[in-house]
Design a protein around this motif. Structure first.
Motif, PDB file in Angstrom:
ATOM      1  N   VAL A 120       0.833  -1.202   0.000  1.00 24.82           N
ATOM      2  CA  VAL A 120       0.000   0.000   0.000  1.00 24.82           C
ATOM      3  C   VAL A 120       0.871   1.256   0.000  1.00 24.82           C
ATOM      4  CG1 VAL A 120      -0.273   0.283   2.507  1.00 24.82           C
ATOM      5  CG2 VAL A 120      -2.100   1.009   0.996  1.00 24.82           C
ATOM      6  N   SER A 121       2.034   1.207   0.643  1.00 24.65           N
ATOM      7  CA  SER A 121       2.961   2.338   0.602  1.00 24.65           C
ATOM      8  C   SER A 121       3.496   2.537  -0.814  1.00 24.65           C
ATOM      9  CB  SER A 121       4.132   2.103   1.566  1.00 24.65           C
ATOM     10  OG  SER A 121       3.678   1.988   2.900  1.00 24.65           O
ATOM     11  N   PHE A 137       8.115  -5.135  -3.464  1.00 24.37           N
ATOM     12  CA  PHE A 137       7.684  -4.384  -2.279  1.00 24.37           C
ATOM     13  C   PHE A 137       7.167  -5.344  -1.202  1.00 24.37           C
ATOM     14  CE2 PHE A 137       8.112  -0.626  -4.801  1.00 24.37           C
ATOM     15  CZ  PHE A 137       8.162   0.437  -3.907  1.00 24.37           C
ATOM     16  N   ALA A 138       6.384  -6.339  -1.619  1.00 24.56           N
ATOM     17  CA  ALA A 138       5.847  -7.293  -0.647  1.00 24.56           C
ATOM     18  C   ALA A 138       6.950  -8.121  -0.004  1.00 24.56           C
ATOM     19  CB  ALA A 138       4.835  -8.217  -1.331  1.00 24.56           C
ATOM     20  N   SER A 178      -2.965  -0.702  11.397  1.00 25.02           N
ATOM     21  CA  SER A 178      -3.329   0.700  11.642  1.00 25.02           C
ATOM     22  C   SER A 178      -2.597   1.629  10.681  1.00 25.02           C
ATOM     23  CB  SER A 178      -2.991   1.075  13.089  1.00 25.02           C
ATOM     24  OG  SER A 178      -3.718   0.287  14.004  1.00 25.02           O
ATOM     25  N   LEU A 179      -1.327   1.338  10.415  1.00 21.50           N
ATOM     26  CA  LEU A 179      -0.572   2.147   9.457  1.00 21.50           C
ATOM     27  C   LEU A 179      -1.151   2.025   8.042  1.00 21.50           C
ATOM     28  CD1 LEU A 179       3.127   1.498  10.585  1.00 21.50           C
ATOM     29  CD2 LEU A 179       1.795   3.612  10.845  1.00 21.50           C
ATOM     30  N   VAL A 180      -1.557   0.821   7.683  1.00 14.60           N
ATOM     31  CA  VAL A 180      -2.182   0.622   6.369  1.00 14.60           C
ATOM     32  C   VAL A 180      -3.435   1.482   6.243  1.00 14.60           C
ATOM     33  CG1 VAL A 180      -3.418  -1.045   4.938  1.00 14.60           C
ATOM     34  CG2 VAL A 180      -1.258  -1.692   5.993  1.00 14.60           C
ATOM     35  N   THR A 181      -4.266   1.465   7.289  1.00 13.80           N
ATOM     36  CA  THR A 181      -5.490   2.262   7.283  1.00 13.80           C
ATOM     37  C   THR A 181      -5.173   3.757   7.230  1.00 13.80           C
ATOM     38  OG1 THR A 181      -6.603   0.558   8.587  1.00 13.80           O
ATOM     39  CG2 THR A 181      -7.640   2.730   8.521  1.00 13.80           C
ATOM     40  N   ALA A 182      -4.158   4.180   7.980  1.00 13.52           N
ATOM     41  CA  ALA A 182      -3.780   5.598   7.991  1.00 13.52           C
ATOM     42  C   ALA A 182      -3.302   6.065   6.622  1.00 13.52           C
ATOM     43  CB  ALA A 182      -2.689   5.822   9.038  1.00 13.52           C
ATOM     44  N   ILE A 183      -2.641   5.209   5.888  1.00  6.44           N
ATOM     45  CA  ILE A 183      -2.167   5.580   4.546  1.00  6.44           C
ATOM     46  C   ILE A 183      -3.323   5.618   3.551  1.00  6.44           C
ATOM     47  CG2 ILE A 183      -0.731   4.816   2.600  1.00  6.44           C
ATOM     48  CD1 ILE A 183       1.218   3.655   4.666  1.00  6.44           C
ATOM     49  N   MET A 184      -4.261   4.697   3.702  1.00  8.75           N
ATOM     50  CA  MET A 184      -5.343   4.587   2.721  1.00  8.75           C
ATOM     51  C   MET A 184      -6.416   5.656   2.860  1.00  8.75           C
ATOM     52  SD  MET A 184      -6.307   0.651   1.936  1.00  8.75           S
ATOM     53  CE  MET A 184      -6.869   0.359   3.610  1.00  8.75           C
ATOM     54  N   PHE A 194      -6.575  -0.922  -3.458  1.00  9.92           N
ATOM     55  CA  PHE A 194      -6.057  -1.809  -2.428  1.00  9.92           C
ATOM     56  C   PHE A 194      -7.129  -2.674  -1.771  1.00  9.92           C
ATOM     57  CE2 PHE A 194      -4.627  -2.648   1.966  1.00  9.92           C
ATOM     58  CZ  PHE A 194      -3.403  -3.242   1.709  1.00  9.92           C
ATOM     59  N   ARG A 195      -8.359  -2.207  -1.716  1.00  9.75           N
ATOM     60  CA  ARG A 195      -9.358  -2.873  -0.874  1.00  9.75           C
ATOM     61  C   ARG A 195      -9.682  -4.279  -1.357  1.00  9.75           C
ATOM     62  NH1 ARG A 195     -15.064   0.210  -2.256  1.00  9.75           N
ATOM     63  NH2 ARG A 195     -14.808   0.287  -4.526  1.00  9.75           N
ATOM     64  N   PHE A 196      -9.726  -4.494  -2.682  1.00  4.39           N
ATOM     65  CA  PHE A 196     -10.027  -5.828  -3.185  1.00  4.39           C
ATOM     66  C   PHE A 196      -8.819  -6.756  -3.006  1.00  4.39           C
ATOM     67  CE2 PHE A 196     -12.837  -3.000  -5.666  1.00  4.39           C
ATOM     68  CZ  PHE A 196     -14.055  -3.531  -5.270  1.00  4.39           C
TER      69      PHE A 196
END
Length: 349
Positions: A120-121, A137-138, A178-184, A194-196
């Protein structure tokens, strides 16, 4: 010298005494189940195809009926599902062996979440969009998270105990989520892309993604299989393995690299699918005992079976759409994790 010989004999006794006499039977059963899963994956979906359409789609390239074309489109999805399941199965078996933790799994130890954060970053800050970019990245995220969780779990008395590793993995996963959510959240375009992917699905499997995935799969599988015998010695403890001339740090590094390659590449292309490694490794261990020479290769087959049949179940339950395979595996795997934690009392392997 005699001490080393006695130790070697003890290892041979331990694992040869568990040498699975029914290995051939289990292998045949797995082969039959795999064949049935492949047929089900090709036949079932939003449109059920007939036997004749299935044959036409697989063997008669000149047939241009709708059913035959549906089958051809499902072939790449099925192959992708088999490869992803095999990779996650072996990754889970390797993580359990390296950490000596019977409930280790990429999703439980936070490795999937670390890969998700880096993906996501990459989408948000580097505009990545290709499968090859997603994989690198992964892999970086999975590797850094694995090292971090093991480091945290190793602190304090007793070193990296199963309970400490699970707690470290759960805490790390929560923080990274939480970081993923904060970025999105501030970036709607990232959320849409990203959501799918985040749910975990093999529906986007194509021949291009399979070709991109294949080198990581082969390297990870070979490293895992070739380290199986040495990991058997590691199961007896670091001191015993060292007496037998095994470099435990190097062995753990090689096995961890294999696990991260398999898990990271799968997560990059299919999303964070959980519990496959946990389910497949325990199923094989239950049938054949603790010998990793059998567990690792057969975890690949059982992982492929579990993920493919989960994908079929998701298609049937969500018809005329589909239920993402990550939801199905979580629904099956979460109760199993609770049962294992209660039964095994998170003791070491």
């Amino acid at each position: 010298m005699s001490s080393s010989t006695d130790s070697a004999n003890s290892i041979n006794y331990r694992f040869n005494s568990f040498a699975p006499r029914n290995f051939t039977l289990v292998l045949v059963i797995c082969g039959v189940l795999l064949f049935v899963c492949v047929l089900a994956s090709l036949a079932f979906g939003s449109r059920l195809v007939s036997w004749n359409e299935l044959i036409d789609g697989l063997f008669h390239s000149n047939t241009d009926s709708y059913g035959a074309n549906v089958v051809r489109k499902r072939v790449s999805r099925t192959v992708f599902s088999l490869f992803c399941g095999a990779a996650l199965g072996v990754s889970g078996a390797l993580m359990q062996a390296v950490t000596r933790n019977p409930i280790a799994d990429p999703s439980i130890l936070g490795v999937n979440t670390g890969a998700s954060l880096f993906v996501v970053s990459g989408i948000a800050f580097f505009n990545i969009s290709t499968a090859n970019q997603f994989i690198w990245f992964a892999l970086a995220g999975a590797a850094i998270t694995a090292v971090f969780v093991f480091g945290i779990g190793s602190m304090g008395r007793g070193g990296a105990t199963p309970l400490k590793l699970v707690l470290a993995g759960a805490a790390t996963s929560a923080a990274l989520s939480s970081l993923v959510t904060a970025i999105m959240l501030p970036r709607s375009y990232v959320m849409d892309q990203f959501r799918f992917w985040q749910v975990g699905s093999v529906g986007s499997g194509s021949w291009d993604s399979i070709i991109t995935f294949l080198p990581f799969l082969i390297i990870g599988m070979l490293l895992g299989i070739f380290s199986a015998s040495a990991l058997n010695a590691l199961a007896l403890g670091d001191e015993m393995a060292t007496v037998l001339g095994i470099k435990t740090s190097m062995l753990r590094l090689i096995a961890a690299v294999a696990a991260v390659l398999l898990c990271g590449a799968t997560t990059a292309l299919a999303g964070p699918i959980g519990f496959i490694g946990l389910l497949s490794a325990h199923a094989i261990r239950l049938m054949l005992g603790p010998d990793l020479r059998y567990i690792i290769p057969l975890s690949a087959i059982s992982g492929a079976i579990i993920l493919t049949i989960s994908d079929v179940i998701g298609r049937l339950l969500g018809s005329p759409g589909e239920l993402e395979v990550g939801v199905v595996t979580a629904f099956i795997g979460a109760p199993l994790l609770i049962i294992l934690a209660m039964k095994l009392k998170v003791r070491s392997l």
